[in-house]
Scaffold this active site. Structure first.
Site, PDB file in Angstrom:
ATOM      1  N   SER A 128      78.064 121.466  -4.838  1.00  0.00           N
ATOM      2  CA  SER A 128      79.038 121.427  -3.792  1.00  0.00           C
ATOM      3  C   SER A 128      80.447 120.792  -4.133  1.00  0.00           C
ATOM      4  O   SER A 128      81.064 120.981  -4.983  1.00  0.00           O
ATOM      5  CB  SER A 128      78.245 121.132  -2.577  1.00  0.00           C
ATOM      6  OG  SER A 128      79.116 121.523  -1.507  1.00  0.00           O
ATOM      7  N   ASP A 159      75.759 132.508  -0.478  1.00  0.00           N
ATOM      8  CA  ASP A 159      75.999 131.121  -0.099  1.00  0.00           C
ATOM      9  C   ASP A 159      77.052 131.309   1.061  1.00  0.00           C
ATOM     10  O   ASP A 159      78.111 131.994   0.951  1.00  0.00           O
ATOM     11  CB  ASP A 159      76.763 130.280  -1.322  1.00  0.00           C
ATOM     12  CG  ASP A 159      77.130 128.759  -0.810  1.00  0.00           C
ATOM     13  OD1 ASP A 159      77.090 128.341   0.324  1.00  0.00           O
ATOM     14  OD2 ASP A 159      77.145 128.116  -1.646  1.00  0.00           O
ATOM     15  N   HIS A 179      73.272 127.662  -0.103  1.00  0.00           N
ATOM     16  CA  HIS A 179      74.079 126.637  -0.795  1.00  0.00           C
ATOM     17  C   HIS A 179      73.151 126.005  -1.438  1.00  0.00           C
ATOM     18  O   HIS A 179      73.621 125.237  -2.439  1.00  0.00           O
ATOM     19  CB  HIS A 179      74.731 125.857   0.442  1.00  0.00           C
ATOM     20  CG  HIS A 179      76.008 125.088  -0.167  1.00  0.00           C
ATOM     21  ND1 HIS A 179      76.931 125.297  -0.887  1.00  0.00           N
ATOM     22  CD2 HIS A 179      76.126 123.685   0.126  1.00  0.00           C
ATOM     23  CE1 HIS A 179      77.591 124.646  -1.562  1.00  0.00           C
ATOM     24  NE2 HIS A 179      77.144 123.430  -0.962  1.00  0.00           N
TER      25      HIS A 179
END
Length: 743
Positions: free
Chosen positions: A613, A688, A720
């Site tokens: 991320s 995602d 995600h």
């Protein structure tokens, strides 16, 4: 690091952190060969043996001021001095009284009435109140098809969403559908603003359960992001509403439903365009609603009160502005013993602290500037209760007998989280725990007791019951080390100076199992680096991720550094990255690399980097800005260009692409694709909804244009993060990439 006795650890924690880091490894090469080895099925949360490898726990809750345990098949009382459990009821007994349908688990049982032996339980069809003293179901309410449910203890009414419509069911089981226009574009009763600003739900009852506030979010104007479902015969479009930085955002309004009048009014907050409404709270009398209102630039925030009967705006009670941004993350909370006073949390002096506001004392508001770059005005007399270079991390609740506030804060050490009682008259803080480690407290109904679940670097999990008036503690549970008999690496910590030359940054190191200081080891820097997160603290194994242990078992050294921009260090630390994300963070991470280069056992020719991320963004940033340093990288779910990230988070830290073109250009990784030299693997979930696939795909396109060669792996249908057993597959893939190219 592993120490046998807590007293040894307490002495070590009094030393400067760099002194801790040189402790000898607990496992040498000969020992390591005799001990068991970990697999990812042991260490990863999706693994088949993971539950047996995490510290044991007691699942607890309160029945008034009596401590209760929850289990899959039963519940009962817990002796608050010894921890001894006494069963009071079983699911078998409950299910015998039900004519149809069964309750499958008691893990979430609640005890809403301190003076009655009633347990609140439920399944997909109904919720019940079971009287365990009399062995009968006293009350039942249908709940089939409910989502976003919020049940009120006093009225026994529940507000919820069904088929996109806002509904309410009263204590007698009568259901009303309150809306007709709910859809994926008109959203009722759910968290809004993409869960930013501390928003976790969309329905808010008043105290007696006669009225509730709710969110209505109009997304008709928000662009659809075209996610695709590939699990059908012909792939189907399943779009997400995704407002990107600088683009049109949704509009939120707040309604109030009055059950007695069967009427809905909306708060007269004005035009909702480019505004955020958050941290909704009720006055204890149920007549007034409070809300923090924030502009789109997120640098001007006001606490506003409204008449719950009419929706009319009453007053602006507090206003706070910033040169950078304001983050209202907590609603106001009234003192249980005085309905004229409430707590506001603010970072206006540079750290998150508590302020006591008096609703009976009106002031003429004037803007006041602070040294931390904030300005504020107050219409009510307020007094700062906590003060210092530390962060109040959570307001747990109140001790009504002592008239104190119970909080969690890192006042003892930036790496710790400890529990304190705060005197509301003079602000004096009294420690309620052992002064070490990371603690999480849950208060009883009166607040005179709490149970404290905590860990320390060598303590997997302890649970103590604390008298919040006397600070007396009783240990009721201590988890054994679930890794006993395994080859465990050394976990250590220390500090270095940031790139600004003055700020302390804390790191964690995990050395290879069987560590030999005469050898050189391939080293992986694990990084996150973004806001509202940190990697290093004083919990078990210094908060090491289990993948680090797996890599240490394979002969790698792991290094993790919390750079400026991460959480719990105050606004100067956290806002250093404003309008140029990744830049100060990289400078700090490279200070970590400089430190690693001073260690004779670090092979600086075999350095890797990995993150997910924001950490994926940092991984590619480091790989392309310092291509001679990092030989291998694995970037998961990476942000590539912040103009493709969502409005609320993206604009808080970067402003809009139009107002900050230089910042967006500086942080854009597409232009850096040509710099890639090492081996880089990018991994994403194909669906995602957080960092949309466009980021990774466009970076790969930029690499093909530049002639550089990243590797790419995608998980179809995943978001995600990889869920379930796919997480084991993911971490084996990450590991194998370093094995192939770094070792």
């Amino acid at each position: 690091m592993r120490i046998k006795h807590n007293i040894a650890l307490s002495l070590l924690l009094m030393l400067p952190l760099p002194a801790i880091q040189n402790m000898p490894s607990p496992v040498d090469s000969a020992q390591a060969q005799q001990l068991k080895q970990f697999s990812l099925e042991d260490l990863n949360f999706g693994g088949t043996n993971y539950r047996n490898m995490i510290p044991a726990n007691m699942y607890l809750t309160w029945w008034g001021d009596r401590l209760m345990y929850q289990d899959a098949e039963e519940w009962g009382t817990v002796d608050m001095k010894t921890g001894c459990k006494t069963k009071v009821a079983t699911l078998e007994e409950v299910n015998k009284t039900l004519q149809e349908g069964k309750i499958r688990s008691a893990m979430s049982v609640r005890f809403p009435y301190p003076d009655r032996t009633l347990a609140l339980l439920g399944n997909s069809r109904e919720r019940i109140l079971y009287n365990w003293a009399e062995g009968k179901v006293e009350w039942r309410q249908p709940c089939e098809g409910e989502t976003e449910s919020n049940w009120n203890t006093v009225s026994k009414a529940v507000a919820f969403v069904r088929d996109n419509q806002l509904c309410v069911t009263d204590a007698k089981g009568n259901t009303k559908v309150l809306t007709k226009d709910g859809s994926r574009e008109i959203v009722y009763g759910q968290a809004v603003h993409r869960n930013e600003f501390g928003i976790m739900k969309g329905i808010f009852w008043n105290a007696d359960g006669t009225k509730f506030a709710f969110y209505r979010m109009d997304q008709t104007m928000v662009t659809d992001y075209p996610q695709v479902n590939t699990f059908t015969r012909v792939a189907e479009e399943e779009p997400d509403k995704y407002p990107m930085a600088g683009m049109t955002s949704h509009k939120v309004t707040v309604g109030i439903y009055d059950m007695a009048a069967d009427r809905t009014v909306y708060l007269d907050a004005g035009d909702p365009t480019d505004r955020y409404f958050t941290n909704i709270a009720w006055n204890p009398d149920g007549k007034t609603v409070y809300m923090f209102e924030l502009n789109r630039d997120q640098n001007d925030c006001a606490l506003v009160s409204y008449d719950a009967a009419t929706g009319n705006r009453l007053d602006t009670l507090y206003r706070e502005t910033s040169e950078k941004y304001v983050e209202p993350l907590n609603p106001i909370v009234f003192l249980p013993w005085d309905n004229t006073k409430f707590i506001i949390q603010s970072q206006r002096d540079g750290y998150n602290h508590l302020y006591l506001a008096d609703a009976n004392t009106r002031l003429y508001p004037e803007m006041v500037s602070t040294d931390a770059g904030f300005r504020y005005s107050k219409s009510l007399k307020t007094r700062q209760l906590t003060k210092g270079n530390f962060v109040v991390q959570r307001l747990i609740g109140f001790n009504t007998r002592q008239k104190s506030i119970i909080i969690e804060a890192n006042a003892a050490n930036p790496l710790q989280c400890n529990i304190y009682a705060v005197n509301t008259k003079n602000g004096r803080m009294t420690s309620l725990d052992n002064g070490r480690g990371v603690h999480y407290g849950v208060l009883s109904a009166s607040g005179n007791a709490l149970y404290d679940k905590y860990s320390e670097p060598d303590v997997p999990r302890n649970i103590e019951v604390v008298n919040t008036s006397s600070a007396k503690r009783d240990m009721i549970f201590s988890a054994p080390d679930p890794w006993k008999g395994y080859a465990v690496p050394e976990y250590s910590t220390g500090s270095i100076k940031a790139a600004d030359g003055k700020t302390d940054l804390y790191w964690r190191m995990v050395k290879p199992i069987g560590f030999d200081p005469a050898k050189k080891y391939p080293t992986v820097v694990y990084v996150y680096g973004g806001p509202h997160a940190h990697n290093v603290d004083a919990r078990w194994h210094w908060a090491s991720r289990s993948w680090e242990t797996y890599m240490a078992q394979k002969g790698y050294l792991l290094f993790i550094l919390d750079n400026r921009g991460s959480e719990n260090r105050g606004t100067e630390f956290e806002q250093a990255t404003f309008r140029h994300l990744g830049q100060e963070e990289m400078k700090d991470q490279m200070k970590g690399v400089e430190y690693l280069k001073t260690l004779p056992y670090v092979d600086t020719g075999r350095m890797g980097v990995h993150g997910w991320s924001y950490g994926g963004f940092m991984t590619i940033s480091l790989m392309t800005n310092y291509p001679e340093v990092f030989k291998v990288g694995v970037a998961g779910g990476p942000v590539i260009d912040w103009k493709w990230y969502e409005v609320m988070y993206g604009e808080r830290y970067m402003d809009t692409p139009e107002s900050n073109p230089d910042g967006y250009r500086q942080t854009n990784l597409l232009d850096k694709a040509k710099n890639l030299k090492g081996k880089l693997q990018i991994i994403i979930g194909m669906n995602d909804p957080t960092v949309v696939p466009q980021h990774a795909l466009q970076f790969i396109d930029a690499c093909t244009e530049a002639g550089t060669q990243p590797d790419f792996f995608v998980y179809p249908g995943e978001g995600h993060n990889m869920m379930g057993h796919k997480s084991v597959h993911l971490h084996e893939r990450i590991t194998q990439y370093f094995e192939d190219y770094l070792k």
